[in-house]
Design an enzyme around this catalytic site. Sequence first.
Site, short mmCIF file in Angstrom:
data_model
loop_
_atom_site.label_atom_id
_atom_site.label_comp_id
_atom_site.label_asym_id
_atom_site.label_seq_id
_atom_site.Cartn_x
_atom_site.Cartn_y
_atom_site.Cartn_z
NE ARG A 64 -2.63 -2.37 3.12
CZ ARG A 64 -2.91 -2.45 4.42
NH1 ARG A 64 -3.36 -1.40 5.06
NH2 ARG A 64 -2.74 -3.57 5.07
CD GLU A 101 -2.22 -11.07 16.57
OE1 GLU A 101 -2.72 -10.73 15.49
OE2 GLU A 101 -2.85 -11.19 17.63
O1 PRP Z 1 2.75 -1.01 12.01
P1 PRP Z 1 2.54 -2.43 11.61
O2 PRP Z 1 1.93 -3.25 12.72
O3 PRP Z 1 3.77 -3.07 11.06
O4 PRP Z 1 1.42 -2.44 10.48
C1 PRP Z 1 1.40 -1.52 9.42
C2 PRP Z 1 1.63 -2.20 8.09
O5 PRP Z 1 0.57 -3.14 7.85
C3 PRP Z 1 0.07 -2.91 6.54
O6 PRP Z 1 0.80 -3.62 5.58
P2 PRP Z 1 0.66 -5.19 5.32
O7 PRP Z 1 1.81 -5.89 6.01
O8 PRP Z 1 -0.71 -5.65 5.68
O9 PRP Z 1 0.95 -5.34 3.77
P3 PRP Z 1 0.24 -4.81 2.43
O10 PRP Z 1 0.60 -3.34 2.28
O11 PRP Z 1 0.91 -5.65 1.40
O12 PRP Z 1 -1.25 -5.02 2.54
C4 PRP Z 1 0.25 -1.43 6.33
O13 PRP Z 1 0.21 -1.08 4.95
C5 PRP Z 1 1.57 -1.18 6.97
O14 PRP Z 1 2.67 -1.37 6.08
N1 ADE Z 2 -6.06 -2.09 11.58
C1 ADE Z 2 -5.36 -2.01 10.43
N2 ADE Z 2 -5.96 -1.54 9.32
C2 ADE Z 2 -5.26 -1.45 8.16
N3 ADE Z 2 -3.98 -1.80 8.04
C3 ADE Z 2 -3.35 -2.25 9.13
N4 ADE Z 2 -2.08 -2.68 9.31
C4 ADE Z 2 -1.96 -3.06 10.59
N5 ADE Z 2 -3.11 -2.89 11.26
C5 ADE Z 2 -4.00 -2.39 10.36
#
Ligand code: PRP
Ligand code: ADE
Length: 178
Positions: A64, A101
Site C-alpha cells: 500500500r 502477530e
Molecule cells: O505497524 P505495523 O503493525 O507493522 O502495520 C502496518 C503495516 O501493515 C500494513 O501492511 P501489510 O503488512 O498488511 O501489507 P500490504 O501493504 O501488502 O497489505 C500497512 O500497509 C503497513 O505497512
Molecule cells: N487495523 C489495520 N488496518 C489497516 N492496516 C493495518 N495494518 C496493521 N493494522 C491495520
Amino acid sequence: MTLTPEAALVDSLIASIPDFPEHGVTFRDLTPVFADGPALKALAEALTAPFAGRFDYLGGLEARGFLIAGAASLVSGAGVLSVRKAGKLPRAVLSQEYALEYSTAALEVHVDQLPPGSRVLIVDDVLATGGTALAAVNLIERAGWQVAGFAVALELDGLGGRAKLEARGIETFSLLKY
Ligand SMILES: O=P(O)(O)OC[C@H]1O[C@H](OP(=O)(O)OP(=O)(O)O)[C@H](O)[C@@H]1O
Ligand SMILES: Nc1ncnc2[nH]cnc12
C-alpha cells in the site's frame, strides 16, 4: 480535533471494516482514498510538505505504501526506493526480518539502489505496531542511507508505533490519528 481540509478529505474516505482480517481487528481501508484523484494528491502533498528540502527519495513500503510513494514522487520530484517483501527483487539485496502477530516477514532493498548517504522519507498508509516501519528504518540505515523521516496517512494510537520510531530518533508525521 480540528482537521485541515486535506486531512478532512482523506478522513472522509477511509472505510473501517470490523473483524477483518480476523475477529477483533478493525481494518482501516484506504483504497477509497487511492481511488480519488484529488484526495490522493492532497495526501501526497500533506505527507511530503513537513519534510520539504530534507529528503532525496521516497521509501515506498510494499504494497500500500507504493501507491502513496508514487503520488508523493510526482508532487515532490523525488524518486522512489522500492522496499519490497522478501523474494521479489532480482539483484543483490539486504533483508530485514520483522515480527507479525504469529509469524515473521521480511522487507528487502537492492543493496546498491541509491548513492551512499541518500536521505529517504519513508511513506506508508497505516502505522500500527510500527514493526514494518522499523524494519524499513533498519534496512535503510544498514544500506548506508539516512532516514529523513516517516510519514503516514493514518496512525493507530495505542499500538506503540510512534514510540518505537521516536525511540530510534525518527521524526514521525501522521496526517490522521484514530
Ligand atoms: O505497524 P505495523 O503493525 O507493522 O502495520 C502496518 C503495516 O501493515 C500494513 O501492511 P501489510 O503488512 O498488511 O501489507 P500490504 O501493504 O501488502 O497489505 C500497512 O500497509 C503497513 O505497512
Ligand atoms: N487495523 C489495520 N488496518 C489497516 N492496516 C493495518 N495494518 C496493521 N493494522 C491495520
